[in-house]
Scaffold this motif. Structure first.
Motif, PDB file in Angstrom:
ATOM      1  N   MET A   1       0.853  -1.201   0.000  1.00  0.00           N
ATOM      2  CA  MET A   1       0.000   0.000   0.000  1.00  0.00           C
ATOM      3  C   MET A   1       0.885   1.246   0.000  1.00  0.00           C
ATOM      4  N   ALA A   2       0.454   2.220  -0.782  1.00  0.00           N
ATOM      5  CA  ALA A   2       1.265   3.434  -0.908  1.00  0.00           C
ATOM      6  C   ALA A   2       1.318   4.196   0.412  1.00  0.00           C
ATOM      7  N   GLU A   3       2.352   4.988   0.517  1.00  0.00           N
ATOM      8  CA  GLU A   3       2.479   5.813   1.716  1.00  0.00           C
ATOM      9  C   GLU A   3       1.808   7.161   1.476  1.00  0.00           C
ATOM     10  N   LEU A   4       1.441   7.782   2.578  1.00  0.00           N
ATOM     11  CA  LEU A   4       0.680   9.021   2.457  1.00  0.00           C
ATOM     12  C   LEU A   4       1.230  10.060   3.422  1.00  0.00           C
ATOM     13  N   LEU A   5       1.329  11.283   2.906  1.00  0.00           N
ATOM     14  CA  LEU A   5       1.789  12.386   3.747  1.00  0.00           C
ATOM     15  C   LEU A   5       0.731  13.482   3.731  1.00  0.00           C
ATOM     16  N   VAL A   6       0.264  13.852   4.911  1.00  0.00           N
ATOM     17  CA  VAL A   6      -0.683  14.966   5.003  1.00  0.00           C
ATOM     18  C   VAL A   6       0.088  16.154   5.531  1.00  0.00           C
ATOM     19  N   LYS A   7       0.201  17.178   4.660  1.00  0.00           N
ATOM     20  CA  LYS A   7       1.163  18.252   4.930  1.00  0.00           C
ATOM     21  C   LYS A   7       0.490  19.505   5.461  1.00  0.00           C
ATOM     22  N   ASN A   8       1.127  20.109   6.464  1.00  0.00           N
ATOM     23  CA  ASN A   8       0.835  21.496   6.809  1.00  0.00           C
ATOM     24  C   ASN A   8      -0.547  21.819   7.344  1.00  0.00           C
ATOM     25  N   GLY A   9      -1.292  20.813   7.753  1.00  0.00           N
ATOM     26  CA  GLY A   9      -2.639  21.104   8.260  1.00  0.00           C
ATOM     27  C   GLY A   9      -2.615  21.571   9.708  1.00  0.00           C
ATOM     28  N   PHE A  10      -3.690  22.194  10.123  1.00  0.00           N
ATOM     29  CA  PHE A  10      -3.877  22.520  11.544  1.00  0.00           C
ATOM     30  C   PHE A  10      -4.495  21.294  12.205  1.00  0.00           C
ATOM     31  N   VAL A  11      -3.711  20.582  12.973  1.00  0.00           N
ATOM     32  CA  VAL A  11      -4.157  19.282  13.467  1.00  0.00           C
ATOM     33  C   VAL A  11      -4.845  19.418  14.825  1.00  0.00           C
ATOM     34  N   TYR A  12      -6.022  18.852  14.917  1.00  0.00           N
ATOM     35  CA  TYR A  12      -6.742  18.769  16.194  1.00  0.00           C
ATOM     36  C   TYR A  12      -6.836  17.304  16.581  1.00  0.00           C
ATOM     37  N   ASP A  13      -6.057  16.897  17.548  1.00  0.00           N
ATOM     38  CA  ASP A  13      -6.016  15.503  17.970  1.00  0.00           C
ATOM     39  C   ASP A  13      -6.100  15.458  19.493  1.00  0.00           C
ATOM     40  N   PRO A  14      -7.295  15.633  20.046  1.00  0.00           N
ATOM     41  CA  PRO A  14      -7.430  15.814  21.501  1.00  0.00           C
ATOM     42  C   PRO A  14      -6.889  14.659  22.331  1.00  0.00           C
TER      43      PRO A  14
END
Lengths: 271, 566
Positions: B1-14
Motif C-alpha cells: 500500500m502506498a504511503e501518504l503524507l498529510v502536509k501542513n494542516g492545523f491538526v486537532y487531535d485531543p
C-alpha cells in the motif's frame, strides 16, 4: 409553440422538461436540447418531438400546444408555475404533477396521477381521467394542496387521495374511494360513484350528485340540506348530509343527492 | 500500500493533546506512523485546513430490520432525494433513512469513518450484519438489545450475575455484537403484554424484577466481562414530560458501581429525549439544567445529545411503548413489532416544526445540554439518527455549537413560548474546534474503547478528515456559515490511509470492518450451551444452531478478544 411526436412511442417517455418554465427565455436550439428519457435512454427533446417555437420572455406568456399521441409521455407540465399547456389528444400519466400555477387543458383523456400533489393552477380535461387524480405520492400524506381540476368525463379510483385543499370537479362518474384520507378541500361529483366515498377522511367536503349505492357505515347522518356551496356557486339539492369518517374521528362532510338515492331514505329515521 | 503524507494542516487531535498545531502526518499500510521511508508517496496538501481524526458516531440507526422497515414505510422520503450512480458509487436514495450504500457515502462525505448501529435485536442479527456488509466507507459495530431478553431477566431476578454474564458473553459472540444496549429496561418486556413500566422501581410483569435491577445487573455484567464500551442506555419513560427524574435516577443507580479509575460505567444516550420537565405537554419545559448539573459532578456517566433539527424525519426505536405514544401524538402511519422473547420496535414518521412549542423546546434542550455539560469528553454530538434528525444535518448542529449568533438566529424564529422559556440566551459558551473534535470523534472513540480510532497518534488507524476552513482566519463565532460549509463536505476523507473522499465527492469506494467482541470465558462457563439449547426449544421460533451468526457471514469481520472475570 407546437410539439408533435416524431413517431409513435413504444416505451414510456419521461418529459418533465415540457413546461412553460423550461421553455421561457430559450431559443429553439436550447429547447431542442432539453433532456428527456425514452425508456432507459436519455434523449434530447428534438429527437422525440418536432418543435416549432417562438422565443418568449416570461413563462406566463408561453403557450405550449402538444399535438399527436402523447398517451405514453409522462410528467408533462411538471411543477409548472405559469403559462399554458394544451394537449390536443390523450395525455400520459403524472400530467401537471406538483403544478404551482398556470393552466393545462387536455382535449382527450388524461391518465392516472393527474395533478398529483398540485399546489395551484387549473387543469381541465375534456375526456376521462385515470386513477389518483390530485393524489399524494405513495406513502406521502400531502396530496393536492390547492388549485382546481375539472374533468368533463369520468374519473378512476382514489380521486383526491390525501387531498388537503383545492377543488376537484367531475362532471361524469367516479370509481371507488373518492376522497380517500381527504383532509380538506372539495370534491364535486356530478354523476354517480362506485362507493366507499370519503373513506378515512378527516375534513373537507364531498358532494355526490348522482347515484351512490352505499354510504360507509362509519359515516353518521347529520341533516338534509337543500343546497351546497362549491367555490362560490351553489349546487341544488336536496342532499343527505353525513359526517365522518368516524374511524378517524373525522369531521368531513359527505353530501349525497336525495333524489338520485331513494334507497338511502332509511337514514331519515335517525334524524 | 502506498504511503501518504498529510502536509501542513492545523491538526486537532485531543487524545494526544494536539490543539491546532501545524504539523505533518504520515500514514503507511493503513496506520499512522512517525516517519516515511519510501520515495513513492501521495502528498495531501492540507495548508490552511483543519485536520482531525475521522469522525466517530456512537449512536446512529443505520442498519437492521427496523431501519429497513422504515425504508419500506417511507417511499415519499426517498422520492425527493435520489442519488444516481456514478463511475465510483452505486445509486441509492436518501433522506431520513438512506439506503445502505448511500449511508456509507454520506458519512464519508462528512468526514466520518466509524459508526455504531445501537439497536440490534439479537434474533435478527443476521439482517443487521447483512446490511452492515453493504454499508461501505465506514467501520461499524452493532449493539445487541439485551435489557428485556428472558435469558438476561431470568438469572438477574435470581441475582445470578455470573450466569447472566455468561449468557451476555455468548450473545455477544453469537450476534457478533459490540456493547450491551438497554432500551427502556423492563418496559419492552411489559410491552409484550400491552403495558409499560412507570419508573425504575416498577415491577416488570411476569418477572420479579425492576428496571433498577436490570440496569445494575447489566452494569455489573459489563464490568465482569471487561467490555470495551460501558452499558449503553436508552432510559425508561423516554419522551415523556417529567422524565428527567427517571434519567437522574438511572444515572444515580449505578453510581456505586463506578471503579476507582473513574472509568464511565454508563452511557445515557440521546439525552435530550430524557431531559423533559413538567407534568404534561402543556407545562412541558427543559430539565437540561438539572441533568447537566448531575453529569458535571459525576464522572461515571457519558452522554450524547440526540439533537433535534427542524425537519421531516423518521423516528425508530426499540422502545415500542414510546413509539405508540408518538403515533398517538402524530396520528401518522406507523409500524410496531414485538421480537419474540427479546425486544420490540416501533417506527413513526415525524416532523419537527419550529412553530411547535414542544418541538422548539426539544431543540433547545439538546443544545442546552451540549453547552451546559462542561466536559466534552462526556457529551457527544449525535442526532440519534434518524430519530431527532438525519445525520446529514451534523454540519448545522456544529454551527450552533460553535456560534452563539447561529443558534440565536434560529431561536428568534421558533415558537414564542419556547423562546421565552429557553435557557440558550443565558449561555455564552461556544465550542472551540478542539472541543468539537472531542465531541465528534475523540470522546466517542474513547467511550467506545476503540483504541485505534479517534486519534492520530502513531499506531492509530489512518482515518483522517480534512475540512477546508482556516482556524487562523475564520472566526467560527461570526463566520459560522463558512464552518458549516466546510464540515458539510470534507475536503478529504482518508480511510485506512487511502483517500476515499475528495472535495466532498467519493473517489474511492472501500469496505469497512465490522467490530465485535469475543469474550473469553473460563472453561466451566463455556458449558452454557446445553441449557440454552433446551430453552431455545421452549421459547424460540428458530433453532439454536440457526440463531448464531457465523463469522464468515461478516464481510470484513474484526473480532476483539477480551479477557473476562467469568
Amino acid at each position: 409553440m407546437n410539439l408533435r411526436p416524431k413517431y409513435l412511442f413504444k416505451v414510456p417517455v419521461e418529459a418533465q422538461s415540457i413546461s412553460p418554465d423550461n421553455f421561457a427565455r430559450k431559443t429553439q436550439d436550447e429547447i431542442a436540447k432539453l433532456p428527456t428519457w425514452e425508456g432507459n435512454k436519455q434523449r434530447a427533446l428534438s429527437e422525440l418531438f418536432e418543435i416549432d417555437s417562438e422565443s418568449t420572455d416570461k413563462p406566463e406568456n408561453v403557450s405550449i400546444r402538444v399535438h399527436g399521441d402523447v398517451s405514453r409521455v409522462k410528467r408533462i407540465g411538471f411543477a409548472m408555475t405559469a403559462g399554458e399547456i394544451i394537449v390536443h389528444r390523450d395525455a400520459g400519466v403524472h400530467l401537471g404533477e406538483e403544478m404551482k400555477g398556470g393552466r393545462i387543458t387536455v382535449g382527450g383523456n388524461a391518465d392516472s396521477w393527474l395533478g398529483a400533489m398540485m399546489k395551484d393552477g387549473t387543469i381541465e380535461v375534456k375526456g376521462n381521467a385515470g386513477d389518483y387524480v390530485g393524489a399524494a405520492y405513495r406513502g406521502s400524506v400531502k396530496g393536492m394542496r390547492g388549485g382546481t381540476i375539472i374533468i368533463h368525463g369520468s374519473s378512476g379510483n382514489e380521486l383526491g387521495y390525501f387531498m388537503r385543499k383545492g377543488l376537484i370537479k367531475v362532471y361524469g362518474n367516479t370509481a371507488q374511494f373518492a376522497g380517500l384520507h381527504m383532509k380538506n378541500g372539495t370534491i364535486l361529483v356530478m354523476g354517480s360513484s362506485d362507493g366507499r366515498v370519503g373513506a378515512e377522511m378527516t375534513g373537507g367536503k364531498i358532494i355526490v350528485n348522482g347515484r351512490l349505492n352505499e354510504v360507509l357505515p362509519t359515516f353518521l347522518i347529520d341533516s338534509i340540506k337543500q343546497k351546497v356551496k362549491v367555490d362560490g356557486d351553489e349546487v341544488a339539492g336536496p342532499f343527505y348530509t353525513f359526517v365522518g369518517d368516524t374511524v378517524e374521528e373525522g369531521e368531513g362532510k359527505l353530501y349525497v343527492s336525495k333524489t338520485a338515492n331513494p334507497h338511502l331514505k332509511f337514514y331519515e329515521q335517525f334524524l | 500500500m502506498a504511503e501518504l503524507l498529510v502536509k501542513n494542516g492545523f491538526v486537532y487531535d485531543p487524545l494526544n493533546g494536539v490543539n491546532g498545531e501545524k504539523m505533518d502526518l504520515f500514514a503507511k499500510d493503513g496506520k499512522i506512523v512517525d516517519k516515511l521511508n519510501g520515495r513513492r508517496k501521495r502528498i495531501v496538501d492540507a495548508s490552511g485546513m483543519i485536520v482531525m481524526p475521522g469522525g466517530v458516531d456512537i449512536h446512529s440507526h443505520i442498519a437492521g430490520p427496523k431501519v429497513n422497515a422504515g425504508r419500506l414505510l417511507r417511499p415519499e422520503d426517498h422520492y425527493r432525494d435520489v442519488e444516481p450512480k456514478t463511475d465510483k458509487t452505486r445509486s441509492g436514495v436518501g433522506r431520513s433513512i438512506p439506503s445502505t450504500f448511500t449511508t456509507g457515502y454520506r458519512y464519508a462525505r462528512l468526514g466520518y469513518t466509524t459508526v455504531m448501529e445501537p439497536a440490534m435485536p439479537p434474533l435478527l442479527a443476521r439482517h443487521v450484519h447483512e446490511e452492515l456488509n453493504d454499508t461501505p466507507m465506514i467501520d461499524k459495530a452493532a449493539f445487541p438489545l439485551l435489557s428485556d431478553c428472558w435469558f438476561v431477566l431470568e438469572p438477574l431476578q435470581k441475582g445470578l450475575i455470573e450466569e447472566a454474564a455468561a449468557y451476555v458473553a455468548w450473545a455477544m459472540e453469537a450476534t457478533r455484537g459490540y456493547a450491551i444496549k438497554l432500551v427502556n429496561p423492563g418496559g419492552l418486556e411489559a410491552w409484550g403484554f400491552g403495558r409499560n413500566v412507570r419508573n425504575i422501581d416498577d415491577t416488570v410483569p411476569h418477572f420479579n424484577i425492576t428496571p433498577r435491577e436490570i440496569i445494575r445487573g447489566l452494569c455489573r455484567v459489563n464490568r465482569l466481562l471487561h467490555l470495551p464500551h460501558s452499558i449503553h442506555v436508552h432510559t425508561n419513560n423516554l419522551g415523556k414530560p417529567g422524565n428527567y427524574e427517571t434519567c437522574l435516577e438511572t444515572m444515580k443507580c449505578v453510581e456505586d458501581l463506578a471503579p476507582s479509575d473513574s472509568r464511565p460505567v454508563i452511557h445515557v444516550t440521546h439525552l435530550q429525549f430524557s431531559s423533559f420537565k413538567g407534568d404534561d405537554w402543556q407545562t412541558f419545559e427543559s430539565g437540561a439544567e438539572e441533568i447537566a448539573r448531575y453529569v458535571n459532578t459525576h464522572n461515571h456517566v457519558t452522554t450524547d445529545m440526540g439533537q433535534v433539527v427542524f425537519t421531516d424525519t423518521t423516528t425508530m426505536t426499540a422502545d415500542g411503548p414510546f413509539q405508540y405514544i408518538l403515533y398517538q401524538l402524530s396520528h401518522n402511519k406507523w409500524v410496531n413489532n414485538d421480537v419474540e422473547i427479546e425486544t420490540s420496535a416501533g417506527i413513526v414518521p415525524f416532523t419537527y416544526k419550529r412553530s411547535s412549542f414542544v418541538h422548539a423546546t426539544q431543540w433547545s434542550i439538546g443544545l442546552e445540554l451540549a453547552l451546559l455539560v462542561n466536559d466534552p469528553w462526556r457529551m457527544y454530538m449525535t442526532t440519534d439518527h434518524p430519530n431527532a434528525a438525519p445525520f446529514i444535518f451534523y454540519p448545522k448542529i456544529i454551527s450552533w455549537l460553535v456560534s452563539r449568533i447561529a443558534r440565536e438566529k434560529l431561536l428568534n424564529k421558533v415558537s414564542k413560548r419556547a423562546r421565552h422559556k429557553s435557557l440558550l440566551p443565558t449561555i455564552d459558551r461556544e465550542y472551540t474546534f478542539y472541543e468539537l473534535a472531542i465531541a465528534t470523534r475523540a470522546g466517542q472513540a474513547k467511550s467506545l474503547g476503540l483504541k485505534d480510532k479517534g486519534h492520530l497518534g502513531v499506531g492509530a488507524d489512518a482515518d483522517i478528515a480534512i475540512y477546508n476552513v482556516n482556524p487562523e482566519e475564520v472566526d467560527p463565532s461570526k463566520q459560522y456559515k463558512r464552518v458549516r460549509k466546510a464540515f458539510k463536505n470534507a475536503e478529504y476523507t482518508i480511510k485506512d490511509g487511502q483517500i476515499v473522499v475528495k472535495k466532498g465527492e467519493v473517489v474511492k469506494p472501500v469496505d469497512g470492518r465490522i467490530f465485535w467482541v469475543k469474550p473469553e470465558l473460563s472453561s466451566s462457563r463455556m458449558e452454557i450451551s446445553p441449557k440454552l439449547k433446551e430453552a431455545f426449544e421452549d421459547y424460540y421460533t428458530v433453532q439454536y444452531e440457526n440463531y448464531i451468526v457465523p463469522e464468515h457471514h461478516l464481510a470484513h469481520s474484526h473480532p476483539i478478544s477480551i479477557k473476562t472475570e467469568v
